[in-house]
Design an enzyme around this catalytic site. Structure first.
Site, PDB file in Angstrom:
ATOM      1  N   ARG A 185       0.805  -1.503  -0.419  1.00 30.73           N
ATOM      2  CA  ARG A 185       0.157  -0.204  -0.009  1.00 30.73           C
ATOM      3  C   ARG A 185       0.660   0.879  -0.067  1.00 30.73           C
ATOM      4  O   ARG A 185       0.268   2.289   0.278  1.00 30.73           O
ATOM      5  CB  ARG A 185      -1.037  -0.127   1.679  1.00 30.73           C
ATOM      6  CG  ARG A 185      -1.448  -1.214   0.933  1.00 30.73           C
ATOM      7  CD  ARG A 185      -3.148  -1.091   2.337  1.00 30.73           C
ATOM      8  NE  ARG A 185      -2.170  -1.413   3.622  1.00 30.73           N
ATOM      9  CZ  ARG A 185      -2.812  -1.362   4.467  1.00 30.73           C
ATOM     10  NH1 ARG A 185      -3.668  -0.551   5.044  1.00 30.73           N
ATOM     11  NH2 ARG A 185      -2.450  -1.699   6.172  1.00 30.73           N
ATOM     12  N   TYR A 202       2.483  -3.496  -7.207  1.00 24.14           N
ATOM     13  CA  TYR A 202       2.332  -3.141  -5.668  1.00 24.14           C
ATOM     14  C   TYR A 202       1.835  -2.007  -6.133  1.00 24.14           C
ATOM     15  O   TYR A 202       2.785  -1.290  -7.583  1.00 24.14           O
ATOM     16  CB  TYR A 202       3.160  -2.890  -4.366  1.00 24.14           C
ATOM     17  CG  TYR A 202       3.003  -4.349  -3.879  1.00 24.14           C
ATOM     18  CD1 TYR A 202       2.635  -5.220  -4.096  1.00 24.14           C
ATOM     19  CD2 TYR A 202       3.644  -4.649  -2.985  1.00 24.14           C
ATOM     20  CE1 TYR A 202       2.719  -6.355  -3.233  1.00 24.14           C
ATOM     21  CE2 TYR A 202       3.782  -5.320  -2.045  1.00 24.14           C
ATOM     22  CZ  TYR A 202       3.159  -5.668  -2.377  1.00 24.14           C
ATOM     23  OH  TYR A 202       3.398  -7.896  -1.657  1.00 24.14           O
ATOM     24  N   ARG A 235       3.842 -15.303  -7.782  1.00 27.44           N
ATOM     25  CA  ARG A 235       3.580 -16.064  -7.236  1.00 27.44           C
ATOM     26  C   ARG A 235       2.980 -17.746  -8.453  1.00 27.44           C
ATOM     27  O   ARG A 235       4.281 -17.187  -9.638  1.00 27.44           O
ATOM     28  CB  ARG A 235       1.647 -16.083  -7.980  1.00 27.44           C
ATOM     29  CG  ARG A 235       1.041 -15.474  -6.311  1.00 27.44           C
ATOM     30  CD  ARG A 235       0.153 -15.279  -6.440  1.00 27.44           C
ATOM     31  NE  ARG A 235      -1.404 -14.611  -5.130  1.00 27.44           N
ATOM     32  CZ  ARG A 235      -1.946 -15.108  -4.225  1.00 27.44           C
ATOM     33  NH1 ARG A 235      -1.259 -16.773  -4.711  1.00 27.44           N
ATOM     34  NH2 ARG A 235      -1.813 -14.759  -3.488  1.00 27.44           N
ATOM     35  N   SER A 253       7.202 -16.719  -2.809  1.00 26.97           N
ATOM     36  CA  SER A 253       5.900 -16.321  -2.275  1.00 26.97           C
ATOM     37  C   SER A 253       4.403 -17.428  -2.944  1.00 26.97           C
ATOM     38  O   SER A 253       4.540 -17.346  -4.246  1.00 26.97           O
ATOM     39  CB  SER A 253       5.692 -14.887  -2.873  1.00 26.97           C
ATOM     40  OG  SER A 253       4.282 -14.542  -2.076  1.00 26.97           O
ATOM     41  N   ASN A 254       3.748 -17.320  -2.162  1.00 31.75           N
ATOM     42  CA  ASN A 254       2.319 -19.001  -2.403  1.00 31.75           C
ATOM     43  C   ASN A 254       2.721 -19.239  -3.172  1.00 31.75           C
ATOM     44  O   ASN A 254       1.937 -20.444  -4.304  1.00 31.75           O
ATOM     45  CB  ASN A 254       1.911 -17.984  -3.624  1.00 31.75           C
ATOM     46  CG  ASN A 254       1.241 -16.377  -2.354  1.00 31.75           C
ATOM     47  OD1 ASN A 254       0.747 -16.039  -1.635  1.00 31.75           O
ATOM     48  ND2 ASN A 254       1.779 -15.154  -3.029  1.00 31.75           N
ATOM     49  N   SER A 261       0.446 -10.777   5.620  1.00 26.56           N
ATOM     50  CA  SER A 261      -0.956 -11.214   6.221  1.00 26.56           C
ATOM     51  C   SER A 261      -0.614 -10.930   8.136  1.00 26.56           C
ATOM     52  O   SER A 261      -1.924 -11.768   8.079  1.00 26.56           O
ATOM     53  CB  SER A 261      -2.740 -10.818   5.923  1.00 26.56           C
ATOM     54  OG  SER A 261      -3.664 -10.629   5.774  1.00 26.56           O
ATOM     55  N   LEU A 296      -2.285  -9.776  10.207  1.00 23.95           N
ATOM     56  CA  LEU A 296      -2.969  -9.252  11.147  1.00 23.95           C
ATOM     57  C   LEU A 296      -4.537  -9.675  10.816  1.00 23.95           C
ATOM     58  O   LEU A 296      -5.362  -9.742  10.958  1.00 23.95           O
ATOM     59  CB  LEU A 296      -2.869  -7.639  11.338  1.00 23.95           C
ATOM     60  CG  LEU A 296      -2.342  -7.451  11.559  1.00 23.95           C
ATOM     61  CD1 LEU A 296      -2.263  -5.443  12.260  1.00 23.95           C
ATOM     62  CD2 LEU A 296      -1.981  -8.185  13.378  1.00 23.95           C
ATOM     63  N   GLY A 345       2.509  -4.255   7.718  1.00 27.52           N
ATOM     64  CA  GLY A 345       0.909  -4.022   6.160  1.00 27.52           C
ATOM     65  C   GLY A 345       1.309  -1.903   6.053  1.00 27.52           C
ATOM     66  O   GLY A 345       1.004  -1.333   5.133  1.00 27.52           O
TER      67      GLY A 345
END
Length: 298
Positions: free
Chosen positions: A29, A59, A132, A161-162, A213, A215, A262
């Site tokens: 963000r 992003y 990804r 990632s992922n 993520s 949170l 984040g």
């Protein structure tokens, strides 16, 4: 019962020579055009002891600035204050290519890493991650592209990632250099990495785990969620808030997970260092897990 204490001491990033903080700051963000405001966020992260900065070429997509704008804004901050570069480990990612979902072909990745270097205005990317899995590219081709980046001196270390553990295995089979990081989603509300082998593989291979993520997209901040109350109680017992407690919960796992903060508010970024104040017993940790998933462990 013995409590686990967290350490703010820097550590190696997996099997690499990179030394990083136990908390990272994520820039998905990190948008806008105000360099001074952007610099304030970067400074806040450094003041919190954060040295690992995680961004990606995607992003900024969907904002007025568009694809690549987060990297570009970061690059403007670094151009304005070049001395900051020596205080940070910069990680970025490539491979998500809207409107086409994914592209990890060798030709695309070669162009993508050059574009990221140009936007960031740096000579080398410390950690380059495949964002990804591209199901239409053989892992051997991806491996060759990553190895070429490192051999050319454009990238210091590589990660994913992922990725599932099987996907990590397939890529690593064609690489002579180690995959040093894996980046899953992980929080008390998203515990799949505990069961699908992601964390076990990371511990077995000495891969660093970067959790995005942590949170749960802010859901852990909802007072109505059962896990919120336990986290708030645990935080209050150590003089910190629910956010710090949630980050500490992630960090307490023996894989020594690095949560990616984040927030884009300087005060909240600085407050992430409060996570080190929280201690956990095994009972407390499992209680949050069960509240987060809504399922009792057998």
């Amino acid at each position: 019962m013995t409590s686990l204490r967290l350490s703010p001491d820097p550590r190696p990033l997996g099997k690499s020579e990179l030394i990083v903080s136990p908390i990272a700051w994520g820039m998905w963000r990190f948008t806008g055009t105000d360099v001074a405001a952007a610099r304030a966020r970067v400074d806040a992260a450094l003041e919190a002891g954060i040295t690992l900065f995680d961004t990606a070429d995607i992003y900024g997509y969907g904002t007025p600035e568009g694809f690549g704008s987060s990297e570009a804004l970061f690059g403007r901050v670094l151009a304005d204050a070049p001395a900051l570069r020596d205080r940070m480990v910069i990680a970025t990612k490539g491979g998500i290519t809207p409107p086409r979902p994914y592209d990890s072909s060798a030709a695309y990745l070669a162009a993508a890493v050059d574009a990221s270097l140009a936007r960031l205005g740096i000579d080398v990317i410390d950690l380059y991650q495949i964002h990804r899995r591209d199901f239409m590219t053989h892992p051997q081709e991806v491996a060759h592209a990553l190895a070429a980046m490192v051999a050319a001196g454009k990238v210091r270390a590589i990660g994913v990632s992922n990725y599932s553990p099987a996907e990590v295995d397939a890529l690593q089979a064609f690489l002579d250099l180690p995959i040093v990081t894996t980046q899953p989603e992980f929080s008390p509300l998203r515990v799949a990495p505990l069961y699908d082998g992601t964390l076990d593989q990371a511990m077995a291979r000495d891969m660093a785990v970067l959790a995005w993520s942590p949170l749960a997209g802010g859901r852990l901040l909802d007072p109505d969620h059962p896990a919120h109350g336990l986290l708030a109680e645990q935080g209050a017992a150590h003089g910190v808030d629910v956010t710090a407690a949630a980050l500490a919960w992630v960090m307490a796992h023996p894989a020594r997970i690095i949560p990616i903060v984040g927030s884009q508010q300087p005060d909240r970024i600085r407050a992430s260092a409060d996570a080190y104040k929280v201690e956990w017993t095994r009972d407390q940790w499992y209680a949050v897990m069960q509240a987060g998933t809504g399922e009792r462990l057998p």
